[in-house]
Design a protein around this motif. Structure first.
Motif, PDB file in Angstrom:
ATOM      1  N   ASP A  15      -0.919  -5.925   3.142  1.00 14.35           N
ATOM      2  CA  ASP A  15      -0.259  -6.648   4.227  1.00 14.35           C
ATOM      3  C   ASP A  15       0.709  -7.720   3.734  1.00 14.35           C
ATOM      4  O   ASP A  15       1.413  -8.337   4.525  1.00 14.35           O
ATOM      5  N   TYR A  38       3.593  -5.065   2.589  1.00 12.32           N
ATOM      6  CA  TYR A  38       3.764  -4.038   3.631  1.00 12.32           C
ATOM      7  C   TYR A  38       3.906  -2.634   3.027  1.00 12.32           C
ATOM      8  O   TYR A  38       4.810  -1.885   3.368  1.00 12.32           O
ATOM      9  N   LEU A  78      -3.941  -0.763   2.197  1.00 12.75           N
ATOM     10  CA  LEU A  78      -2.852  -1.184   3.067  1.00 12.75           C
ATOM     11  C   LEU A  78      -2.535  -2.629   2.709  1.00 12.75           C
ATOM     12  O   LEU A  78      -3.317  -3.534   3.002  1.00 12.75           O
ATOM     13  N   TYR A 109       4.264   0.110   7.563  1.00 15.37           N
ATOM     14  CA  TYR A 109       4.184   0.022   6.100  1.00 15.37           C
ATOM     15  C   TYR A 109       5.224   0.920   5.454  1.00 15.37           C
ATOM     16  O   TYR A 109       5.703   1.873   6.069  1.00 15.37           O
TER      17      TYR A 109
END
Lengths: 187, 245
Positions: free
Chosen positions: A44, A47, A42, A19
């Protein structure tokens, strides 16, 4: 988007290969750590790893609506002291000394800054620049002066016409770049 | 350190006057977010110590000549209330409080990401409501919880605790009697993730071995305090009570 959990400053939350470090985090030795208490997000899709703080410092960024008091009128700009950010009660952190360039005051052509703003006027403005210094604009309809006092007798001005203010005490009239809700702003 | 007494501070079973073992700290209570008007705040009780800490900022730095164009500065004010000690304390700043303010600010500077807020000031106010030895550690413990509560970006939370020596024993978290009549007092603060020491002072005398033991005891004590600090912050933000009251 993905899972969310509470993290504390110093908690390791991800590695840089996975990330990109975003708000509320810092990087050390290729690892991402939380720098604030809050919920870890987080992301996804983008990122990015960030921490959503429940009580973040009030730092101005581009696009914010702020309230400011005009401090000085110059030939090509006005300066103002930002006193608050819209939507938060927390004191503004960092730079509060802002400038408003003559071209950023009203949608039309401004020949004289002092016909649009005067020292002591309370204005609502949008942040359009942070670096190298804070810059504001009052070009939009609901931006501009929201409270002003008569420069002769210091009585509160009453709106008269689109961009004119009138003092009922001494019958003085001046022009200003007014916000569309001048006179009935609740703060 | 200052006086002598015939009081037995540690008995032959290794028990102290308040019933603790040498490596046991006093009861600690930490609460975050106790003040509505500060950006962040914390209340800490360590034994009979009662400490309140409040944090404001980052905000514009006054006086202006203290501004640093590369980072924020931390301005700390440690203050003891007149009623915090048994003899009335003369109110106001004194040599001791200036020193403690300085070392507290320096310890916090090591963890706060000050480079994010150039020219700003982060103001920390520590009020000692009741003192019973170890107030600088209690103050720093409270201040770092208050900073975290204020959402100020930092590398870690700083816990602090004192170790020391009394009656020839190395002890953790001295109380007033042990502090007054003991042989040494070593307040310390660490960054728990790396075990870096950010505050270390010593008053009195110890041998090298005793000192090493005190450090080791202190680091362990700090980790206990750190757990309680995290718990306090979790309580503050888990029961639906987000942001300012």
């Amino acid at each position: 988007m993905s899972k969310s959990r509470k993290v504390f400053p110093g908690d390791e939350i991800a590695v840089e290969e996975e990330y990109a470090a975003s708000d509320g985090t810092f990087v050390s030795d290729g690892k991402i750590y939380a720098s604030q208490i809050g919920d870890l997000v987080l992301d996804d899709d983008e990122y990015t790893a960030r921490v959503e703080s429940p009580n973040p410092p009030n730092i101005l960024k581009e696009g914010d609506i702020v309230y400011a008091v005009v401090a000085d009128i110059r030939k090509t700009m006005a300066t103002a002291d930002v006193v608050a950010k819209d939507g938060t009660e927390r004191q503004v952190g960092g730079e509060t000394y802002a400038t408003i360039h003559v071209s950023k005051i009203s949608p039309g052509y401004t020949e004289d800054v002092s016909k649009e703003l005067r020292k002591g006027d309370f204005i609502r403005a949008r942040v359009i620049g942070i670096k190298p210094s804070l810059q504001l604009t009052t070009k939009e309809e609901n931006l501009g002066v929201i409270r002003a006092l008569c420069s002769r007798c210091k009585e509160e001005f009453v709106r008269k016409g689109e961009n004119r203010l009138h003092c009922e005490e001494c019958n003085y009239t001046m022009s200003r770049k007014l916000a569309d809700d001048y006179g009935d702003v609740q703060i | 350190m200052s006086g002598t007494t015939d009081m037995i501070l540690v008995n032959k079973d290794g028990k102290r006057i308040d019933g603790r073992t040498p490596d046991e700290h006093r009861d600690i209570k930490i609460e975050a977010g106790v003040l509505a008007n500060a950006d962040g705040s914390a209340y800490v009780e360590i034994g009979k110590n009662k400490v309140l800490a409040a944090v404001y900022g980052p905000r514009e730095c006054h006086p202006r000549h203290l501004q640093d164009p590369t980072k924020a500065i931390i301005q700390c004010k440690y203050n003891m209330q007149t009623y915090s000690v048994s003899d009335r304390k003369r109110p106001g700043t004194d040599r001791r409080s200036v020193e403690i303010s300085k070392i507290t600010a320096e310890a916090l500077e090591k963890v706060v990401l000050t480079e994010l807020y150039p020219r700003a000031s982060i103001d920390v106010y520590i009020e000692i409501l009741q003192a019973n030895a170890g107030t600088r550690c209690a103050g720093l413990t409270a201040a770092s919880v208050a900073l975290a509560d204020a959402g100020i970006p930092m590398r870690d939370i700083v816990p602090a605790i004192a170790a020391g020596k009394a009656d020839g024993y190395v002890l953790l978290d001295l109380n007033k009697e042990e502090d007054n009549f003991g042989q040494a007092d070593v307040p310390m603060a660490i960054v728990p993730s790396t075990n870096e020491i950010v505050l270390l002072q010593m008053d009195g005398n110890m041998t090298r071995e005793e000192f090493d033991k005190a450090i080791e005891m202190g680091v362990r004590g700090c980790h206990d305090v750190y757990k309680l600090q995290k718990e306090a912050l979790l309580n503050r933000y888990s029961d639906g009570g987000d942001s300012d009251e």
